[in-house]
Design a protein around this motif. Structure first.
Motif, PDB file in Angstrom:
ATOM      1  N   ASP A 129      34.573  46.999  39.961  1.00 34.41           N
ATOM      2  CA  ASP A 129      36.018  47.231  40.008  1.00 34.41           C
ATOM      3  C   ASP A 129      36.481  47.822  38.673  1.00 34.41           C
ATOM      4  OD1 ASP A 129      36.293  45.153  38.144  1.00 34.41           O
ATOM      5  OD2 ASP A 129      36.858  43.677  39.654  1.00 34.41           O
ATOM      6  N   LYS A 130      37.767  47.936  38.519  1.00 34.70           N
ATOM      7  CA  LYS A 130      38.326  48.578  37.325  1.00 34.70           C
ATOM      8  C   LYS A 130      37.961  47.839  36.044  1.00 34.70           C
ATOM      9  CE  LYS A 130      41.329  51.736  35.720  1.00 34.70           C
ATOM     10  NZ  LYS A 130      41.237  53.189  35.984  1.00 34.70           N
ATOM     11  N   SER A 131      37.750  46.526  36.125  1.00 33.80           N
ATOM     12  CA  SER A 131      37.484  45.727  34.928  1.00 33.80           C
ATOM     13  C   SER A 131      36.040  45.825  34.444  1.00 33.80           C
ATOM     14  CB  SER A 131      37.830  44.259  35.189  1.00 33.80           C
ATOM     15  OG  SER A 131      36.923  43.676  36.114  1.00 33.80           O
ATOM     16  N   THR A 132      35.150  46.386  35.263  1.00 40.59           N
ATOM     17  CA  THR A 132      33.744  46.499  34.880  1.00 40.59           C
ATOM     18  C   THR A 132      33.606  47.408  33.662  1.00 40.59           C
ATOM     19  OG1 THR A 132      33.130  46.263  37.209  1.00 40.59           O
ATOM     20  CG2 THR A 132      31.433  47.099  35.706  1.00 40.59           C
ATOM     21  N   TRP A 133      32.798  47.015  32.699  1.00 40.12           N
ATOM     22  CA  TRP A 133      32.627  47.802  31.481  1.00 40.12           C
ATOM     23  C   TRP A 133      31.721  49.010  31.707  1.00 40.12           C
ATOM     24  CZ3 TRP A 133      31.556  43.259  27.541  1.00 40.12           C
ATOM     25  CH2 TRP A 133      32.761  42.570  27.340  1.00 40.12           C
ATOM     26  N   CYS A 138      26.936  56.892  36.021  1.00 35.52           N
ATOM     27  CA  CYS A 138      26.529  57.816  34.952  1.00 35.52           C
ATOM     28  C   CYS A 138      26.105  57.092  33.679  1.00 35.52           C
ATOM     29  CB  CYS A 138      27.651  58.797  34.626  1.00 35.52           C
ATOM     30  SG  CYS A 138      29.157  58.004  33.999  1.00 35.52           S
ATOM     31  N   ASP A 139      26.296  55.763  33.640  1.00 39.69           N
ATOM     32  CA  ASP A 139      25.929  54.952  32.477  1.00 39.69           C
ATOM     33  C   ASP A 139      26.688  55.345  31.214  1.00 39.69           C
ATOM     34  OD1 ASP A 139      24.181  53.192  33.742  1.00 39.69           O
ATOM     35  OD2 ASP A 139      22.522  54.600  33.623  1.00 39.69           O
ATOM     36  N   ILE A 140      27.931  55.733  31.384  1.00 40.35           N
ATOM     37  CA  ILE A 140      28.834  55.938  30.252  1.00 40.35           C
ATOM     38  C   ILE A 140      29.872  54.817  30.310  1.00 40.35           C
ATOM     39  CG2 ILE A 140      30.562  57.433  29.186  1.00 40.35           C
ATOM     40  CD1 ILE A 140      27.768  58.533  28.901  1.00 40.35           C
ATOM     41  N   PRO A 141      29.829  53.850  29.404  1.00 45.23           N
ATOM     42  CA  PRO A 141      30.740  52.703  29.484  1.00 45.23           C
ATOM     43  C   PRO A 141      32.204  53.113  29.389  1.00 45.23           C
ATOM     44  CG  PRO A 141      29.611  52.763  27.358  1.00 45.23           C
ATOM     45  CD  PRO A 141      28.947  53.779  28.229  1.00 45.23           C
ATOM     46  N   PHE A 142      33.026  52.445  30.199  1.00 47.20           N
ATOM     47  CA  PHE A 142      34.487  52.570  30.192  1.00 47.20           C
ATOM     48  C   PHE A 142      34.998  53.939  30.660  1.00 47.20           C
ATOM     49  CE2 PHE A 142      33.324  49.814  26.502  1.00 47.20           C
ATOM     50  CZ  PHE A 142      33.666  48.601  27.077  1.00 47.20           C
ATOM     51  N   LEU A 143      34.144  54.832  31.101  1.00 44.69           N
ATOM     52  CA  LEU A 143      34.605  56.159  31.496  1.00 44.69           C
ATOM     53  C   LEU A 143      35.608  56.078  32.639  1.00 44.69           C
ATOM     54  CD1 LEU A 143      34.518  59.196  31.188  1.00 44.69           C
ATOM     55  CD2 LEU A 143      32.476  59.252  32.647  1.00 44.69           C
ATOM     56  N   HIS A 144      35.396  55.119  33.551  1.00 44.51           N
ATOM     57  CA  HIS A 144      36.303  54.992  34.700  1.00 44.51           C
ATOM     58  C   HIS A 144      37.652  54.394  34.324  1.00 44.51           C
ATOM     59  CE1 HIS A 144      34.069  51.326  34.124  1.00 44.51           C
ATOM     60  NE2 HIS A 144      34.830  50.665  34.969  1.00 44.51           N
ATOM     61  N   THR A 193      41.894  47.333  40.437  1.00 48.82           N
ATOM     62  CA  THR A 193      41.938  46.140  39.607  1.00 48.82           C
ATOM     63  C   THR A 193      41.541  44.926  40.442  1.00 48.82           C
ATOM     64  OG1 THR A 193      44.250  45.607  40.107  1.00 48.82           O
ATOM     65  CG2 THR A 193      43.832  47.148  38.270  1.00 48.82           C
ATOM     66  N   PRO A 194      41.068  43.866  39.797  1.00 48.09           N
ATOM     67  CA  PRO A 194      40.749  42.641  40.547  1.00 48.09           C
ATOM     68  C   PRO A 194      41.935  42.119  41.348  1.00 48.09           C
ATOM     69  CG  PRO A 194      39.810  42.535  38.342  1.00 48.09           C
ATOM     70  CD  PRO A 194      40.674  43.762  38.375  1.00 48.09           C
ATOM     71  N   ALA A 195      43.143  42.231  40.786  1.00 50.71           N
ATOM     72  CA  ALA A 195      44.329  41.741  41.496  1.00 50.71           C
ATOM     73  C   ALA A 195      44.586  42.548  42.760  1.00 50.71           C
ATOM     74  CB  ALA A 195      45.551  41.808  40.580  1.00 50.71           C
ATOM     75  N   GLU A 196      44.412  43.854  42.691  1.00 45.48           N
ATOM     76  CA  GLU A 196      44.597  44.704  43.868  1.00 45.48           C
ATOM     77  C   GLU A 196      43.583  44.354  44.952  1.00 45.48           C
ATOM     78  OE1 GLU A 196      46.293  48.879  41.970  1.00 45.48           O
ATOM     79  OE2 GLU A 196      44.140  48.442  41.848  1.00 45.48           O
ATOM     80  N   ILE A 197      42.355  44.150  44.544  1.00 46.10           N
ATOM     81  CA  ILE A 197      41.297  43.842  45.499  1.00 46.10           C
ATOM     82  C   ILE A 197      41.551  42.498  46.171  1.00 46.10           C
ATOM     83  CG2 ILE A 197      38.841  43.275  45.700  1.00 46.10           C
ATOM     84  CD1 ILE A 197      38.492  45.321  43.309  1.00 46.10           C
TER      85      ILE A 197
END
Length: 252
Positions: A129-133, A138-144, A193-197
């Motif tokens: 989800d959005k909170s995942t680091w 692509c293994d680029i942290p926080f890109l999303h 986001t976790p809240a949306e899910i």
């Protein structure tokens, strides 16, 4: 019913074992939503479970393992217009591995889950989800975390790519890879986001619960003992940050 007997588990194994552990018998029907190459379908059928799969077979994914599969077209079928091609109240269980982040209209998808599951049927979804680091595609942290179509994320990606990070690089230059990666994420991923899910899941299903600690334990196998002393809340948080969510829910 016995476990798979593995020291560690892949997500495919975990989904398979979750079904086995929660079924009263093998006389059940299971759907793998977004089944890809049909790995979970094959694992379940090897254990005499009536399993089926469906997928959109979209252009950004590869399905090489299906090229010569006898399952394609009968056991594994193509979805059209986000509709699951099976009757109402047809499945006892539904699993979905690394798919929900590719679903643009989650409400329609959950409506379809609700439709094809029998009353009281359960489903398991594993996804970031959005909170995942870690952006696992692509293994680029926080890109999303960057807004879609924003220019700074390209230079951020290029910087980390120049430092040796990233995956599926092929023969592309660092800049070309960075640009193409951002375009791919814009087109094919929808992080929530976790809240949306939780809001969307709980609006349609009961007993919505997270099982990230169970996923962590099964994925690590014997290595789990090294971190078993950590508080369960911390284990769950770390799993969510580095791998993603594992959510179980029951149809009404």
């Amino acid at each position: 019913m016995s476990t798979l007997g593995l020291t560690t588990m892949s997500n495919y194994d975990f989904c398979t074992q979750w079904v086995i552990d929660n079924a009263d018998s093998r006389q059940i029907r299971v759907l793998d939503y977004g089944c890809g190459g049909g790995e979970i379908v094959k694992l379940l059928r090897d254990r005499e479970v009536e399993a089926f799969g469906c997928d959109t077979f979209y252009e950004a994914a590869t399905y090489s393992e299906l090229d010569n599969s006898a399952l394609l077209g009968t056991i594994i079928v193509k979805m059209e217009e986000n509709k699951i091609p099976f009757p109402d109240n047809y499945f006892d269980f539904l699993v979905s591995n690394q798919v929900i982040e590719h679903v643009e209209d989650l409400d329609t998808t959950l409506t379809e889950f609700q439709r094809v599951l029998k009353p009281g049927g359960q489903f398991l979804t594993i996804f970031p989800d959005k909170s995942t680091w870690r952006e696992g595609h692509c293994d680029i942290p926080f890109l999303h975390w960057f807004p879609k179509q924003s220019t700074p994320r390209i230079y951020y990606t290029l910087l980390l790519r120049s430092l040796g990070m990233g995956s599926f690089k092929g023969n592309k230059s660092p800049l070309e890879w960075s640009q193409d990666t951002c375009i791919w994420l814009d087109k094919w991923t929808y992080y929530r986001t976790p809240a949306e899910i939780y809001s969307q899941y709980s609006a349609r299903f009961s007993e919505v619960r997270s099982i990230e600690v169970d996923l962590l334990q099964k994925r690590l196998g014997s290595r789990y003992q090294k971190i078993s002393w950590l508080p369960k809340s911390l284990q769950q948080s770390l799993t969510m940050k580095f791998a993603g969510r594992a959510i179980v829910a029951r149809n009404l």
